[in-house]
Design a protein around this motif. Sequence first.
Motif, PDB file in Angstrom:
ATOM      1  N   SER A 193       0.805  -1.275   0.021  1.00 38.09           N
ATOM      2  CA  SER A 193      -0.048  -0.103   0.011  1.00 38.09           C
ATOM      3  C   SER A 193       0.809   1.243   0.052  1.00 38.09           C
ATOM      4  N   GLU A 232       0.894   4.450  -2.972  1.00 38.20           N
ATOM      5  CA  GLU A 232       0.526   5.613  -2.455  1.00 38.20           C
ATOM      6  C   GLU A 232       1.567   6.560  -2.857  1.00 38.20           C
ATOM      7  N   HIS A 233       2.910   5.899  -2.936  1.00 39.53           N
ATOM      8  CA  HIS A 233       4.241   6.991  -3.171  1.00 39.53           C
ATOM      9  C   HIS A 233       4.793   6.601  -4.441  1.00 39.53           C
TER      10      HIS A 233
END
Length: 353
Positions: A36, A40-41
């Motif tokens: 996750s 996100e990054h």
Amino acid sequence: MSPQSYDLIFTESIEKELGRILETYSKTKIFILMDSGAQEHCWHLLSGNEKLQNIPKLIIESGEQNKSLESVAKAWTFLSQNGANRHSLVINIGGGLICDLGGFVASTFKRGCHFINVPTTLLSQIDASVGGKTGFNFNGLKNEIGVINQPDIVILCPEFLKTLPMKEFKSGFAEMLKHAMIYSQNYLDELIAFNLNDINYSKLLTLIRKSVAVKQEFVMKDPMERDIRKVLNFGHTIGHALESYAHHHKLELSHGEAVALGMIGELYLSVKKNAFPKDKFKEIVKYITDIYSDFSIFAKDYPELYQLMLHDKKNSDEGVNFTLLPNVGAYTINNICTEEEVFEALNQYGKRN
Ligand SMILES: NC(=O)c1ccc[n+]([C@@H]2O[C@H](COP(=O)([O-])OP(=O)(O)OC[C@H]3O[C@@H](n4cnc5c(N)ncnc54)[C@H](O)[C@@H]3O)[C@@H](O)[C@H]2O)c1
Ligand SMILES: O=C(O)C(=O)C[C@@H](O)[C@H](O)[C@H](O)COP(=O)(O)O
Ligand SMILES: [Zn+2]
């Protein structure tokens, strides 16, 4: 592909590189496993590629507690329900958790399909993505279940590291310190001179290349960890016990922090049993404790830690097996230490009786 070889690619443009590579898999079904945090990054650095956008993706929640049989089963189900076969390709995008878990899932699904690692943390780039150790935590023990099986390709893109929190950066840096300790004083001096408070990314890329080369040198000589590859496990006999202990007692301790602390105890044993220079020991302990959290352990918990060490995969029937160092850049394997010696080593940490 020989059992211990894979293609290692450094790139500044991951989207283009991965797109080029996927052309060669045009006839196979492709799947993505991603943690996750990487979603996100990091995903935005990849998602411009149309081919990647349409690939079925499974997101595994980040956190060491998710390096579990439950996550493995989720991924097997995902592949099975999406029609994967043994010619399919799994692309692991994330940190060491995803490289270990995804590598195991791919190595066992239909008795093994192809996989590629796209590591997105410093630790996974310099360690977890290369060498083929895969698996998950089980029965409260680190990496209790797993196989050694190489990916087809590892793609290293240092761009990903720019969003990495310092705690995670330091976790990876600990494994680089381990590489330096087992390899050369020069490399250790370079790492000690590296400014963690003002990261020079071009210098970091040089250091990443060095660490990967050190790991690959040991892996190529002993891919299945029958002997010399145990040197890459320096700091882990105590380190993994601390990590499992912290997990069991719901205490925060990253893998790298555990290895850094583990190296202190195993350096103590190196002084005691391998004549590691005392002055160098003191210097290195000071350097490590200045960087890594003060994770105090209680003397009353030593027996629990020792019991955890009895499960170390390097052990045979003789007791707890350590890799020790006669000096920086030198090593001995299969050192069996007594419970008393281990307790003495654990005394090196700040403890509260
Ligand atoms: N197989 C091996 O040879 C090997 C070697 C060393 C460690 N390991 C294993 O690797 C694991 C530790 O790996 P890790 O340190 O990468 O931890 P991790 O995989 O848990 O990732 C750490 C955190 O960083 C997040 N993250 C990932 N990429 C990011 C990015 N680019 N920017 C911001 N956040 C990002 C993740 O979502 C997670 O929250 C442990 O389970 C350890 O046992 C395996
Ligand atoms: O690649 C190896 O060999 C290592 O020991 C690298 C370690 O940094 C890594 O944490 C590995 O997963 C530990 O292996 P384990 O066999 O002790 O679980
Ligand atoms: Zn490690």
